[in-house]
Write an enzyme that holds these catalytic residues in place. Structure first.
Site: not given
Ligand code: NAD
Length: 371
Positions: A135, A219
């Site tokens: 999401k 949420y």
């Molecule tokens: P994060 O920044 O920790 O991870 C993102 C990953 O994408 C990184 O490993 C990064 O290297 C990679 N990436 C690839 N191409 C990229 C670019 N062009 N720019 C930046 N990063 C790039 O983020 P996250 O917190 O893991 O979030 C990722 C997804 O998961 C989001 O859509 C977020 O909404 C979702 N999320 C959901 C929950 C949940 O509880 N359901 C919790 C956290 C995150």
């Protein structure tokens, strides 16, 4: 509410897996005679993927981690070694389409910044893989529609990572609210927010698609929709953002939004990137059901007030946590040929309201969502 109707409300989570006609288990840990497990490739090795999702394959019955996709070779090496993923099953983004040739990969789990969800969902579907997408599903209604169409054309499942639908307290809250436990629902309040740290993609609109609403306010919106089981007919939103704060140059900070549902229920919701909130309350004619916190990774707490008595409701620890439950749900849908309870259409429904929230806040008027 009868036990029979509970399954309808919960959407049949945990239905037994039909294993007929699926062929034998493959390599990578599926021993001879063991039930077929759905193989996932995790795409994007950031915080959520590596801290929450990947460790939880160990708690799954029907899902296993078989491949990794990352732009950082060091991460592929580190997590590939940690999870026993062979080099043949490690991909860069440039290589991504080669997953088509890997029969161990049944599904991909997209855990990338929001604006990349559509592209990787569509490429995964074109490679013949089922998709779990985080999401918010995408950054616009148009992208959501393209993702749904691509998965439908490929004959593949599309599920959105709404983990709370696999968390026992939220499932009970849905059952109680929709079942009229505190009388017919009159009002819902829902609040989600956290003070965001600077310098991250969430604050860069081309990557995030928007601010707190896309990330955490969703949420509140999703809860208002799942607690009522209805789609809003109108929305009125107010936004407040300090544009001189370097965090909020391109995305919004605080939004309050009111949703009106066809039954007459009103939901009053908060989304914030500068204050901490995590809860909701369903108010009926005879009392209320409160969840505080409502949607964290662990530690949900429920309080119910009914007939002038207020009591905490404590549930036993579940056999499977919300992350494993979510992963196994898509696996069961693939194995059984059933549809996810949170399909692409569920992500689309949220994006449709989020677009209306932005329009309402920008134009200072109520926006109709009917038809
Ligand atoms: P994060 O920044 O920790 O991870 C993102 C990953 O994408 C990184 O490993 C990064 O290297 C990679 N990436 C690839 N191409 C990229 C670019 N062009 N720019 C930046 N990063 C790039 O983020 P996250 O917190 O893991 O979030 C990722 C997804 O998961 C989001 O859509 C977020 O909404 C979702 N999320 C959901 C929950 C949940 O509880 N359901 C919790 C956290 C995150």
């Amino acid at each position: 509410m009868t036990i029979g109707s509970r399954r309808d409300v919960l959407g049949g989570i945990g239905a037994g897996v039909v294993l007929a006609g699926l062929g034998s288990g493959r390599a990578l840990g599926a021993g001879v005679g063991s039930p077929r497990k759905i193989g996932y490739a995790v795409v994007g090795l950031g915080y959520y993927a590596t801290r929450q999702i990947m460790p939880n394959f160990a708690n799954c019955e029907h899902s296993r981690l078989v491949a990794l996709v990352s732009g950082t070779p060091a991460k592929l090496e580190q997590y590939g070694t940690e999870y026993g993923i062979p080099k043949t099953h490690r991909y860069s983004y440039a290589d991504f389409d080669r997953i088509r040739d890997n029969p161990d990969i049944d599904a991909v789990y997209i855990v990338l910044p929001n604006s990349l969800h559509a592209e990787y969902t569509i490429r995964a579907a074109q490679a013949g893989k089922h998709v779990m997408c985080e999401k918010p599903m995408a950054t616009s209604v148009a992208e959501c529609r393209a993702m749904i169409a691509a998965c439908r054309k490929a004959g593949r499942k599309l599920m959105i990572g709404y983990r709370s639908r696999f968390e026992p307290y939220n499932r009970l809250a849905i059952e109680l609210a929709r079942g009229g436990h505190v009388g017919p629902t009159q009002l819902v309040t829902a609040e989600h927010g956290f003070p965001i740290q600077p310098n991250q993609w969430r604050l860069d609109k081309p990557l995030s698609g928007g601010g707190s609403m896309m990330d955490i306010g969703i949420y509140s919106l999703n809860a208002a929709r799942y607690l009522t089981g209805e789609e809003p007919v109108s929305v009125s939103a107010v936004e407040s953002t300090d544009r001189s704060d370097p965090r909020f140059r391109t995305v919004e900070d605080r939004v309050t939004f009111a949703l009106r549902f066809p039954s007459g229920v009103i939901a009053n919701c908060i989304s914030s990137y500068s204050s901490a909130h995590n809860g909701y309350r369903v108010v009926g004619t005879k009392g209320w059901i409160e969840m505080e916190p409502a949607t964290p990774y662990v530690g949900q707490a429920m309080t119910i007030r009914k007939d002038n008595q207020t009591q905490s409701r404590v549930l036993p620890a579940p056999a499977k946590n919300q992350f494993a439950g979510q992963l196994d749900h898509l696996a069961e849908c693939v194995l059984n040929g059933t549809d996810p309870i949170v399909p692409g259409e569920e992500g689309l429904a949220d994006l449709r309201v989020i677009e209306a929230i932005y329009r309402s806040a920008a134009e200072g008027r109520q926006v109709s969502l009917s038809a």
